[in-house]
Write an enzyme that holds these catalytic residues in place. Structure first.
Site, short mmCIF file in Angstrom:
data_model
loop_
_atom_site.label_atom_id
_atom_site.label_comp_id
_atom_site.label_asym_id
_atom_site.label_seq_id
_atom_site.Cartn_x
_atom_site.Cartn_y
_atom_site.Cartn_z
N LYS A 22 0.84 -1.21 0.00
CA LYS A 22 0.00 0.00 0.00
C LYS A 22 0.87 1.25 0.00
CE LYS A 22 -3.69 -0.47 2.53
NZ LYS A 22 -4.25 -0.67 3.87
N HIS A 451 0.43 -41.65 3.16
CA HIS A 451 0.58 -42.47 1.95
C HIS A 451 -0.55 -42.16 0.97
CE1 HIS A 451 -0.15 -46.17 -0.45
NE2 HIS A 451 1.18 -46.17 -0.52
N ARG A 631 13.73 -47.16 -13.17
CA ARG A 631 14.44 -47.34 -11.91
C ARG A 631 14.34 -48.81 -11.51
NH1 ARG A 631 12.24 -44.42 -6.65
NH2 ARG A 631 10.69 -46.07 -6.78
N GLY A 785 16.49 -37.69 -6.48
CA GLY A 785 15.27 -38.19 -5.86
C GLY A 785 15.02 -37.33 -4.63
N ASN A 787 12.46 -36.72 -2.85
CA ASN A 787 11.62 -37.18 -1.73
C ASN A 787 12.51 -37.81 -0.66
OD1 ASN A 787 9.57 -36.45 -3.41
ND2 ASN A 787 8.93 -38.53 -3.90
N ASP A 788 13.30 -38.81 -1.06
CA ASP A 788 14.19 -39.43 -0.09
C ASP A 788 15.26 -38.45 0.39
OD1 ASP A 788 13.62 -42.14 0.70
OD2 ASP A 788 13.72 -42.63 -1.43
#
Ligand code: ADP
Ligand code: MG
Ligand code: MG
Length: 900
Positions: A22, A451, A631, A785, A787-788
Site C-alpha cells: 500500500k 501415503h 528405476r 530423488g 523425496n528421499d
C-alpha cells in the site's frame, strides 16, 4: 540512526518490502502526480523491531513527529487544532496483500474539542459527529480490544429509535448521543476514558497496527498463503479526506477492467456521503460505477483518466480505492489487482492482443499454481449438496463414486462400469491397484503427506484424508459417526479434494475443459472457441519456446505414459518397477527371498522375466522415440512379506488348535523375522537389496533390454535408460555395475542390436550428493530423488511428520510448507546444487534430472532451472504446470532468489 519513516513523495512501487504494498503504491501515485492526500509510511523494519523487542524503536516518536509536522505545513492544518483540526488515517499494509486481515483506524485527531472545531469549520455538525463516532468505534475495537458488537448494538438502537434504516439518516443530535454512549462503553470496558490527546491516539493506533500483524486471523491467513511470519507490516499515516462531508462527497472501489474476464472497461462500486469502510462493510447498498457519471460527471471523467494512466503504468489490471470530498477526487490506494486463475490467463492474453505487453511478459503474469487450479474437475457451482463431514484437502479435484472398502470391491465396481471411492482408515502399498482404479480416495486417518495423499497426488486422484469424524469399519462394511451409520459399502459419496468436504449422494461434476482440450478429448476447434482454453494453449506454447529444461513424467503403466505424452511430456523420468512385483506376483518375491540356493533363486527370477518384459514393452511402446528412465527395484523388502505380528499370531493359533505346523509358513516366518527392520525406509532397499539378492537387477536389465529389442525389431525407436536407486557410495556402484553391464552386453550380442543404454544413478542420499564427483565416474546420468533426499536431509520420516508435529512447526513459523511438497531450497536444494556441480566437475556433459514430487511443484521448478538441471519429471497430470513454470523460470532467471 535508522530512518523508520518515509514521506509518500520519497518512495516508489519497487519498495514493497520496506513500505508494504500500500505504501509503495501510494508513493508511486504521488510520483505520477495523482491526487493523493499527503502522508508518510512507517517502514516494516519498525514493525520487525517491535516484534522482536516488544516496543517501538526509541527514535520512532521523534521521526513520526517530524513527518507529521511536514504534513501539517503542507496542508496548513494541525493535528489537535481546535479551530481547524487535521485528521489522519492510520493504515496497515504489508509486502504481500493480506486483504482485510489487519487494522486501519480512520479520523484520528478528533476529541471532544476538535469535533466542535470540525463542526464549525465544515458547517456540518452532523458530519463532525459522524466522523467522531467512527473514530470511537474503530479505535475502541482495534486499539482497545472492546467487543465490536457493543458499538454496533448502540448504533442499531439509535436507528430503531429514530425509525430509520441507514446511519446517513441519523441527525447530529442522534449522533451526539451515540458518541456519548460510545465513550461510556470505552470507559466501562477498559477502565479508562477515551484518550483526548491526538498524539496519544496516533501513537496507540500505530502500535495497534503493528500488533495486528500477529492477530490470529492474520497468522492463519499467512499459513494458508505461505507468507513468512517475519515480514511485518508497514504503517501508513495518511491525512484524511472526507467522503462523508456532504452529498457531493463519496467513497468507492474500482477495477480498471473486468476482474473476471479481463475485458476492457472500469467496474466498481461507490456510496455517496460515506467513508470507505461502509463500501466494503455492506451496511448500505452500493451503487455501481456508471451511476457516478450521472451524479458527478467531472469526477467520473478524472477517475477514468487516472485509471487509464495507472493501467498503462503498471501494464496490468489495477484496483483502486478513492474518495470524493466536496467534488474533489482523491486516490487512496492502488495495486495490481488480485484475480482468480481463469481471469489471470484471460487478462494476460487480452493485454497481448491490445499491444500492452508482449507474449513473453504475458507468460510471467500467470503462475503454475493458477494453472493447477484449472486442471481439476470441479463440482458444478450451483448444484445442491449436503456436507456430512470434512477432512483435509489432500489431493484436489471432485470425485463421485460408490463406497468401496477394499481394492477387490473397487475392481468389482470398475468391472460393472461404476466408479468407486476407496474408503479406508489409511492406505498402504497394497492398495495401489485400488487407488489407481478408483475415482477418489477417502481416509479417516493421516494428513496431507500420508501415503494416501502422496500417492493420490502422484496419480492425480482426488483425495480427502483424515476425516476424523468417520469410523471406517471395513468388516461391517459401514462408516459410522459416533453410533450412527452414515454410509454403507455401495452408497454414493462425493468428495471435494480442494476443500476437504464430503457429501452424501452424487453432486454433479464438470470436467476441466483445459485438460480435455490438451489431451484432445474435445475437438480443437471447439476448444479454440473457449477463450480461457485458447489463452492457456497460447501461453503454454510461449513457455515451450522459452524454456531450457525439458519436462518428463513419472509413469509406471502404459496408460499413464500415454496420458503424459498427450499432456506434453517429452519422456519418462521415472518408471517405478515396484508395482510389477505386487498383486498376483507377490508370492514370487516371497519365493525369491526364501530361495535356498542360487539355483532356486535363478528359477524364480526366470519366471519373473517374461512378466517384466511385457511390462516394459507396454511403456516403451507408449513413449516411442522419447527417453524412458527405468528405476530398478527399490522398496523395502518387508512390503512384500507378510506382517510379522499377523503371521506369528496365525501360527500360534494353529499350534493351540493342534493343527500341524505348515513347513512353508514356518520358513516364511523365519525369513520375516530375519528381515524385520526397525526403520525399513533406511534399511534393505534399492541397491542394497540388489547386492543382497544377486541376479535381481540383472533380470530386470534383461527384461528392459529384451523389451527394447522386441520393439526395435518392429521398427520402433525405444530409448531406455537404467537407473540404480539409493546409492550412497561409489563402491556400491562399482559392485553392481558389472552385473548390469554384463547383461546389457549379453543382450546386445544375442540380438545383434546395439542397445546403447546409459546407466545412471539416483542422487537421493546426502552422501551421494557430497560424493557426486566420484559417482559421476561410474554413472552416465544423475536423477535427483528429492523425496528421499528431503527425508534423509531433515531426518524426517515422511509418513510420520505431518500426522505428528508438522502443524506445530508450521504454526510456529519453522516450516512454511511441507518440505515434501515444496523443495527446501536452502537445505535440500543446497545438496542438489552440490550434487550437480560435483557431478559435472567430473563429467561436464552429465545429464541431470529430478524425479521427486518437487519436479511438478510450481514453487520449486525455478530452483531446478537455476541449478542447471536438464529436465524435471513429475506426475503426468502436472506436466502442463511444469512446462509453464519451466518457461517462466527461463524468462525470470535474472530475478531468481531462493525461497524459504
Ligand atoms: P484495507 O487494507 O483493509 O483496504 P485501508 O487502509 O485501505 O484498509 O483502509 C480502508 C478504507 O479506509 C479505505 O478503503 C478508505 O476508504 C478509507 N481510508 C483510508 N485512508 C483514508 C484517508 N486518508 N481518508 C479517507 N478515507 C481513508
Ligand atoms: Mg484498502
Ligand atoms: Mg527414493
Amino acid at each position: 540512526m535508522t530512518t523508520y519513516v518515509q514521506m509518500f513523495q520519497q518512495g516508489s512501487k519497487e519498495q514493497k518490502g520496506l513500505l508494504g504494498g500500500k505504501g509503495a503504491n501510494l508513493a508511486e501515485m504521488v510520483r505520477l502526480g495523482l491526487p493523493v492526500p499527503p502522508g508518510f509510511t512507517i517502514t516494516t523494519e519498525a514493525c520487525r523491531w517491535y516484534m522482536t523487542h516488544g516496543s517501538a524503536p526509541q527514535e520512532l516518536t521523534a521521526q513520526v513527529d517530524e513527518a507529521m509536522a511536514r504534513v501539517e505545513r503542507e496542508l496548513g492544518r494541525r493535528l489537535g487544532d481546535v479551530e481547524d483540526p487535521l485528521l489522519v488515517a492510520v493504515r496497515s499494509g504489508s509486502k504481500m496483500s493480506m486483504p482485510g486481515m489487519m487494522e486501519t483506524v480512520l479520523n484520528v485527531g478528533l476529541n471532544d474539542e476538535t469535533v466542535q472545531g470540525l463542526a464549525r469549520k465544515s458547517g456540518s455538525p452532523r458530519f463532525a459527529m459522524d466522523s467522531y463516532r467512527r473514530l470511537l468505534q474503530m479505535y475502541g475495537r482495534t486499539v482497545l480490544d472492546v467487543d465490536a458488537a457493543l458499538f454496533e448494538d448502540v448504533l442499531e438502537e439509535a436507528k430503531k429509535e429514530r425509525g430509520v434504516s441507514s446511519d446517513v439518516e441519523l441527525t447530529a443530535e442522534d449522533l451526539t448521543a451515540v458518541v456519548g454512549r460510545f465513550q461510556q462503553i470505552i470507559l466501562e470496558q477498559t477502565g479508562y476514558p477515551f484518550p483526548q490527546d491526538p498524539r496519544e491516539q496516533l501513537r496507540a493506533s500505530i502500535i495497534a497496527v503493528f500488533e495486528s500483524w500477529n492477530a490470529p486471523r492474520a497468522v492463519v491467513y499467512r499459513n494458508t498463503e505461505r507468507i513468512p511470519h517475519d515480514l511485518g507490516t508497514a504503517v501508513n499515516v495518511c491525512s484524511m479526506v472526507l467522503g462523508n462531508l456532504d452529498d457531493d462527497s463519496a467513497s468507492g472501489v474500482a477495477f480498471t477492467r473486468d476482474p473476471a474476464t479481463g475485458a476492457i472497461g472500469a467496474h466498481g462500486d461507490f456510496l455517496v456521503n460515506a467513508q470507505g469502510e461502509d463500501v466494503v462493510a455492506g451496511i448500505r447498498n452500493t451503487r455501481s460505477l456508471p451511476e457516478l457519471e450521472q451524479l458527478m460527471p467531472a469526477v467520473y471523467t478524472e477517475l477514468m483518466d487516472i485509471m487509464h494512466r495507472l493501467e498503462m503504468h503498471y501494464r496490468d489490471l489495477c484496483d483502486v480505492e478513492f474518495t470524493v470530498e466536496s467534488g474533489k477526487l482523491w486516490m487512496l490506494q492502488t495495486r495490481v489487482g488480485k484475480r482468480i486463475a481463469e481471469a489471470a490467463f484471460r487478462i494476460a492474453t487480452t493485454l497481448v492482443d491490445e499491444g500492452v505487453i508482449d507474449e513473453r511478459e504475458a507468460l510471467t503474469r500467470v503462475t503454475g499454481a493458477q494453472l493447477t487450479r484449472l486442471l481439476f474437475p470441479r463440482f458444478a457451482a450451483d448444484a445442491p449438496r449436503e456436507a456430512i463431514a470434512r477432512g483435509m484437502d489432500a489431493s484436489p479435484g471432485a470425485a463421485v463414486g460408490r463406497i468401496a472398502f477394499t481394492t477387490a470391491e473397487v475392481l468389482r465396481l470398475q468391472r460393472d462400469g461404476e466408479s468407486a471411492i476407496l474408503v479406508r482408515r489409511e492406505t498402504n502399498p497394497d492398495d495401489l491397484e485400488g487407488m489407481i482404479a478408483s475415482a477418489g480416495i477417502l481416509t479417516s486417518r493421516g494428513g496431507r503427506t500420508s501415503h494416501a495423499a502422496v500417492v493420490a497426488r502422484g496419480l492425480g486422484r482426488t483425495a480427502v484424508c483424515g476425516v476424523e469424524a468417520f469410523d471406517v469399519d471395513e468388516n461391517a462394511g459401514e462408516i459410522r459417526v459416533g453410533d450412527e451409520v452414515v454410509a454403507r459399502a455401495g452408497d454414493i459419496l462425493s468428495i471435494d479434494g480442494s476443500t476437504g468436504e464430503v457429501f452424501a449422494g452424487a453432486v454433479p461434476v464438470e470436467p476441466s475443459a483445459v485438460v480435455q482440450s490438451l489431451t484432445g478429448e474435445i475437438d480443437p476447434d471447439v476448444a479454440e472457441a473457449d477463450e480461457l482454453v485458447a489463452s492457456v494453449h497460447r501461453l503454454l506454447e510461449v513457455a515451450d519456446r522459452a524454456r531450457r529444461m525439458r519436462v518428463r513424467a513419472n509413469a509406471d503403466t502404459p496408460e499413464d505414459a500415454a496420458r503424459a505424452r498427450a499432456l506434453g511430456a517429452e519422456g519418462i523420468g521415472l518408471v517405478r518397477t515396484e508395482h510389477m512385483f505386487l498383486g498376483d506376483r507377490r508370492h514370487l518375491v516371497e519365493d525369491l527371498v526364501l530361495a535356498a540356493d542360487e539355483f532356486e533363486r535363478g528359477q524364480v527370477l526366470d519366471s519373473l522375466l517374461p512378466m517384466q518384459r511385457e511390462d516394459f514393452v507396454g511403456i516403451l511402446r507408449a513413449m516411442d522415440g522419447r527417453s524412458v528412465t527405468v528405476r530398478l527395484l527399490d522398496p523395502p523388502l518387508h512390503e512384500f512379506l507378510p506382517d510379522l505380528t499377523e503371521l506369528s499370531v496365525k501360527l500360534a493359533r494353529q499350534e493351540a488348535q493342534g493343527v500341524e505346523r505348515d513347513a512353508h509358513e514356518e520358513k516364511v516366518l523365519a525369513a520375516v523375522r530375519r528381515l524385520h527392520e526397525q526403520n525399513p525406509m533406511l534399511g534393505l532397499r534399492g541397491v542394497r537389496l540388489a547386492l543382497t539378492i544377486p541376479g535381481l537387477y540383472g533380470m530386470q536389465t534383461r527384461a528392459i533390454l529384451e523389451a527394447a529389442a522386441k520393439l526395435r525389431s518392429e521398427g520402433l525407436d525405444p530409448r531406455v535408460e537404467i537407473m540404480i536407486p539409493l546409492v550412497s557410495s561409489v563402491r556400491e556402484l562399482r559392485e553392481i555395475m558389472p552385473e548390469v553391464t554384463a547383461v546389457r552386453d549379453a543382450v546386445c550380442r544375442e540380438t545383434g542390436m546395439d542397445l546403447a543404454t546409459s546407466i545412471g544413478t539416483m542422487i537421493e542420499l546426502p552422501r551421494a550428493a557430497l560424493r557426486a564427483d566420484e559417482l559421476a565416474q561410474e554413472a552416465d546420468f544423475f536423477s535427483f530423488g528429492t523425496n528421499d533426499l528431503t527425508q534423509t536431509t531433515w531426518g524426517f520420516s515422511r509418513d510420520d511428520v505431518e500426522a505428528g508435529f508438522f502443524f506445530t512447526y508450521r504454526d510456529r513459523g519453522i516450516l512454511l510448507s511441507s518440505p515434501f511438497e515444496t523443495l527446501d531450497q536452502f537445505g535440500v536444494g543446497e545438496l542438489v546444487r552440490i550434487g550437480a556441480e560435483r557431478g559435472r566437475s567430473t563429467k561436464p556433459e552429465l545429464k541431470l534430472g529430478i524425479c521427486g514430487e518437487h519436479g511438478g511443484d510450481p514453487a520449486s521448478i525455478a530452483f531446478f532451472h537455476h541449478v542447471g538441471l536438464d529436465y524435471v519429471s513429475c506426475s503426468p497430470f502436472r506436466v502442463p504446470v511444469a512446462r509453464l513454470e519451466a518457461g517462466r523460470a527461463a524468462l525470470l532467471e535474472e530475478e531468481f532468489t531462493p525461497q524459504h
